[in-house]
Design a protein around this motif. Sequence first.
Motif, PDB file in Angstrom:
ATOM      1  N   LEU A 138      -6.732  13.994  -4.526  1.00 28.30           N
ATOM      2  CA  LEU A 138      -5.421  14.465  -4.305  1.00 28.30           C
ATOM      3  C   LEU A 138      -5.450  15.798  -4.931  1.00 28.30           C
ATOM      4  CD1 LEU A 138      -2.733  11.497  -4.613  1.00 28.30           C
ATOM      5  CD2 LEU A 138      -3.633  12.683  -2.674  1.00 28.30           C
ATOM      6  N   HIS A 144      -1.919  16.865   4.384  1.00 29.81           N
ATOM      7  CA  HIS A 144      -1.150  17.461   5.581  1.00 29.81           C
ATOM      8  C   HIS A 144      -0.546  18.819   4.955  1.00 29.81           C
ATOM      9  CE1 HIS A 144       1.567  14.613   3.659  1.00 29.81           C
ATOM     10  NE2 HIS A 144       0.908  13.612   4.132  1.00 29.81           N
ATOM     11  N   TYR A 150       1.740  15.756  -3.534  1.00 23.86           N
ATOM     12  CA  TYR A 150       2.771  14.635  -4.131  1.00 23.86           C
ATOM     13  C   TYR A 150       3.122  14.863  -5.531  1.00 23.86           C
ATOM     14  CZ  TYR A 150       1.076  12.565   0.106  1.00 23.86           C
ATOM     15  OH  TYR A 150       0.856  12.222   1.783  1.00 23.86           O
ATOM     16  N   TYR A 165       9.152  15.732   2.053  1.00 23.82           N
ATOM     17  CA  TYR A 165       8.553  14.749   2.885  1.00 23.82           C
ATOM     18  C   TYR A 165       9.657  14.084   3.526  1.00 23.82           C
ATOM     19  CZ  TYR A 165       5.019  11.006   3.608  1.00 23.82           C
ATOM     20  OH  TYR A 165       4.125   9.972   4.102  1.00 23.82           O
ATOM     21  N   CYS A 209       3.160   4.015  -2.441  1.00 25.20           N
ATOM     22  CA  CYS A 209       4.528   3.612  -1.839  1.00 25.20           C
ATOM     23  C   CYS A 209       5.290   5.081  -1.339  1.00 25.20           C
ATOM     24  CB  CYS A 209       5.328   2.860  -2.562  1.00 25.20           C
ATOM     25  SG  CYS A 209       5.970   3.713  -4.190  1.00 25.20           S
ATOM     26  N   HIS A 213      10.137   4.578   1.718  1.00 23.95           N
ATOM     27  CA  HIS A 213      10.745   4.326   3.048  1.00 23.95           C
ATOM     28  C   HIS A 213      10.073   3.300   3.610  1.00 23.95           C
ATOM     29  CE1 HIS A 213       7.437   7.081   3.630  1.00 23.95           C
ATOM     30  NE2 HIS A 213       7.726   7.167   4.845  1.00 23.95           N
ATOM     31  N   ASN A 214       8.693   2.825   3.629  1.00 22.59           N
ATOM     32  CA  ASN A 214       8.247   1.523   4.397  1.00 22.59           C
ATOM     33  C   ASN A 214       8.257   0.418   3.648  1.00 22.59           C
ATOM     34  OD1 ASN A 214       7.708   2.518   6.982  1.00 22.59           O
ATOM     35  ND2 ASN A 214       6.198   3.874   6.232  1.00 22.59           N
ATOM     36  N   MET A 257       1.450   4.284 -11.282  1.00 22.41           N
ATOM     37  CA  MET A 257       0.131   3.352 -11.712  1.00 22.41           C
ATOM     38  C   MET A 257      -0.949   3.929 -10.425  1.00 22.41           C
ATOM     39  SD  MET A 257       0.483  -0.595 -12.164  1.00 22.41           S
ATOM     40  CE  MET A 257       1.894  -1.202 -13.160  1.00 22.41           C
ATOM     41  N   ASP A 258      -2.137   3.937 -10.841  1.00 26.24           N
ATOM     42  CA  ASP A 258      -3.150   4.253  -9.775  1.00 26.24           C
ATOM     43  C   ASP A 258      -3.569   3.041  -9.292  1.00 26.24           C
ATOM     44  OD1 ASP A 258      -5.769   4.857  -8.546  1.00 26.24           O
ATOM     45  OD2 ASP A 258      -6.142   6.066 -10.014  1.00 26.24           O
ATOM     46  N   ALA A 259      -3.439   2.864  -7.996  1.00 24.68           N
ATOM     47  CA  ALA A 259      -3.923   1.762  -7.395  1.00 24.68           C
ATOM     48  C   ALA A 259      -5.254   1.148  -7.536  1.00 24.68           C
ATOM     49  CB  ALA A 259      -3.774   1.868  -5.752  1.00 24.68           C
ATOM     50  N   PHE A 277      -1.990   4.856   3.926  1.00 17.93           N
ATOM     51  CA  PHE A 277      -2.451   4.880   2.538  1.00 17.93           C
ATOM     52  C   PHE A 277      -3.998   5.298   2.279  1.00 17.93           C
ATOM     53  CE2 PHE A 277      -4.139   2.989  -1.415  1.00 17.93           C
ATOM     54  CZ  PHE A 277      -3.733   3.799  -2.310  1.00 17.93           C
ATOM     55  N   THR A 281      -7.098   8.561   0.649  1.00 17.00           N
ATOM     56  CA  THR A 281      -7.831   8.312  -0.545  1.00 17.00           C
ATOM     57  C   THR A 281      -9.251   8.888  -0.440  1.00 17.00           C
ATOM     58  OG1 THR A 281      -8.561   6.173   0.084  1.00 17.00           O
ATOM     59  CG2 THR A 281      -6.415   6.003  -0.920  1.00 17.00           C
ATOM     60  N   ILE A 289     -10.191   0.525  -4.928  1.00 14.86           N
ATOM     61  CA  ILE A 289      -8.761   0.162  -4.610  1.00 14.86           C
ATOM     62  C   ILE A 289      -8.512  -1.188  -3.923  1.00 14.86           C
ATOM     63  CG2 ILE A 289      -6.570   0.699  -3.447  1.00 14.86           C
ATOM     64  CD1 ILE A 289      -7.125   3.475  -3.683  1.00 14.86           C
TER      65      ILE A 289
HETATM   66  C1  LIG Z   1       0.787   9.485   3.086  1.00 16.75           C
HETATM   67  S1  LIG Z   1       1.611   8.699   1.437  1.00 16.75           S
HETATM   68  C2  LIG Z   1       1.971   7.248   2.166  1.00 16.75           C
HETATM   69  C3  LIG Z   1       3.616   6.848   1.813  1.00 16.75           C
HETATM   70  C4  LIG Z   1       4.000   5.557   2.208  1.00 16.75           C
HETATM   71  N1  LIG Z   1       3.387   4.366   1.955  1.00 16.75           N
HETATM   72  C5  LIG Z   1       4.482   5.640   3.692  1.00 16.75           C
HETATM   73  O1  LIG Z   1       4.467   4.767   4.276  1.00 16.75           O
HETATM   74  O2  LIG Z   1       4.355   6.623   4.219  1.00 16.75           O
HETATM   75  C6  LIG Z   1       0.308   8.430   0.378  1.00 16.75           C
HETATM   76  C7  LIG Z   1       0.765   8.052  -0.991  1.00 16.75           C
HETATM   77  O3  LIG Z   1      -0.170   7.568  -1.572  1.00 16.75           O
HETATM   78  C8  LIG Z   1      -0.221   8.163  -3.106  1.00 16.75           C
HETATM   79  N2  LIG Z   1      -1.465   7.668  -3.683  1.00 16.75           N
HETATM   80  C9  LIG Z   1      -2.602   8.249  -3.352  1.00 16.75           C
HETATM   81  N3  LIG Z   1      -3.762   7.785  -4.216  1.00 16.75           N
HETATM   82  C10 LIG Z   1      -3.146   6.737  -4.882  1.00 16.75           C
HETATM   83  C11 LIG Z   1      -3.696   5.908  -5.844  1.00 16.75           C
HETATM   84  N4  LIG Z   1      -5.006   5.669  -6.164  1.00 16.75           N
HETATM   85  N5  LIG Z   1      -2.665   5.058  -6.537  1.00 16.75           N
HETATM   86  C12 LIG Z   1      -1.297   5.024  -6.197  1.00 16.75           C
HETATM   87  N6  LIG Z   1      -0.916   5.843  -5.304  1.00 16.75           N
HETATM   88  C13 LIG Z   1      -1.778   6.849  -4.753  1.00 16.75           C
HETATM   89  C14 LIG Z   1       0.204   9.262  -2.883  1.00 16.75           C
HETATM   90  O4  LIG Z   1       0.620  10.067  -4.138  1.00 16.75           O
HETATM   91  C15 LIG Z   1       1.232   9.464  -1.672  1.00 16.75           C
HETATM   92  O5  LIG Z   1       2.367   9.351  -2.242  1.00 16.75           O
END
Ligand SMILES: C[S@@+](CC[C@H](N)C(=O)[O-])C[C@H]1O[C@@H](n2cnc3c(N)ncnc32)[C@H](O)[C@@H]1O
Lengths: 395, 120
Positions: A138, A144, A150, A165, A209, A213-214, A257-259, A277, A281, A289
């Motif tokens: 990131l 985009h 973020y 967003y 998340c 919204h989802n 948290m980091d997923a 999501f 990544t 993940i």
């Molecule tokens: C495209 S958005 C998707 C948001 C939402 N889930 C949706 O339905 O649109 C991707 C999100 O994943 C988060 N993200 C990316 N890598 C991550 C990780 N390793 N752990 C937690 N969040 C992460 C980003 O910060 C961002 O908010």
Amino acid sequence: MSARNLPPVYNKIAQHAVFPEMNHDERARYNFLANLNKHLAHVSTGNKIAFENRVAPKFEKEHGRKIASTEELKEAISKDAHYQVWSSLRRSTMEMRQQAGRSLVLRQAAALRDKVRALNQGKDSLVLDNKVAVPPYLLACDNHIMPGSYHTELIEDDVTPAANYDTGLFVTTAGLLGRYSDGGGKAIVSWVKKTYPDFNPKRILDIGCGMGHNVLPIAKAFPDAEVIGIDTGAPMLRYAHARAMDLGYTNVKFMQMDAAKTSFEDESFDWVQSTMFFHETGGKSIYNIMNEVYRVLKPNGLTLHIEQPQYTEDMSLFEKFIRDWDALNNSEPYWSKMHDIEPLDLMKSSGFREEDFMQIGAKAENDLDDGSQKADEPEDHGRSPIWNVFGAFKN
Amino acid sequence: MEEKIDYIKLASNKPKGKRPYFHDDPAVERVLNITMAIAGELAVIRERMDSIERLLEKKGTVTREEIETFVPETKEQEEQRQTWHAEYIGRVLRIVQQEQEELENPDKSIEEIADDINEM
Ligand SMILES: C[S@@+](CC[C@H](N)C(=O)[O-])C[C@H]1O[C@@H](n2cnc3c(N)ncnc32)[C@H](O)[C@@H]1O
């Protein structure tokens, strides 16, 4: 009436307490951009014609053979006037969308922050942890083409990345995700309820998340469940939490948290969900993940992932190329690589069993669709609310 | 952390990752982007006019029918309106006119003129 579908007017978007204030011209600017997006989807159909009628024949004449790879196709089509102007307009539209969103949220950054603070104050359902690092992928690129991505905070406790967003998704998708942009979450809930009527999850995790919204439709559908959304971006979580509070949700929690390395116990969730999501990544993280998903999932627990449509064997080179346009030119770089991973292999590598694997197609549930939408619209590659969902029960 | 931010500058920040260019000459890309931004602002003004007309009609000041069928009522009005168009087009297409003037009357470069003047 117009012979083509018109995007809904911007004021149809749902309001909530932390939604940025927008003046007349800011709404009008978004109306223009939503229409421009729609228009360019029509213009994009010319790419295929240009490819078939002049790009491919020219290549064949010069090389005595057909185009053999997407790389060759890219080089050949890059010189085509129609492709050039469409690409340049599409890129420009995305930049204008970011500019429009940022100019309206940044001018009220402090006011938005204060509104969010007031709603979040004293609530233990928002858990931030500044020791959580932003994943390197990131930091490498602003996905985009959203300047600052973020996580960037321009003022203390900034929420503008999420607010931007929230205002803009409706424009990019021409309102096809519904008033709350939650058409993906709603679709997955309907599918799960219909397919597994007895599935009654008590603890649900949504990874990545974003502004939440989802995940809210899931929390609404399972009011007795404890629902947790995690993300690495603090601005997203602050905003997500305030938004959910204002919308009256009492069973959702948002945690930083980091997923790939959460602090949850083994086998502690009945459902682990992700939406749009994984394609944001990275090549190593995606496996880490998925391992983590497997670890925190209870036996018989369900995991589902809403993703961009997969490449298929029978897809033409042109189709593959044009589907990758957004990945490369609207900066979703990992999306261009994720095509090479079979979802089944990804899941198997973490311990899920092949016989438990499932893959379905999903379409957004759109509360703005009054049935008057025409079905034969050109597909807006990369933006259409039609997805691939893959997952499994853990056994 | 600073509370007051330069939102005008920040709003137009570049995202991380090199910007793709699609036209052979980046100048075309640049001009097209500026043109589209202006096209957008014109659409914004058009929507604002629409709001004003509808509000005027709602409050009984004028009807949109009156606006739609309005034509200049005096010779003076006719001239004023046509003059506005002529000025506007002259402004927008300034560079085309200047290139044509140059074509008709090839000029020296400013460097050359500077050298000339140095002798004057
Ligand atoms: C495209 S958005 C998707 C948001 C939402 N889930 C949706 O339905 O649109 C991707 C999100 O994943 C988060 N993200 C990316 N890598 C991550 C990780 N390793 N752990 C937690 N969040 C992460 C980003 O910060 C961002 O908010």
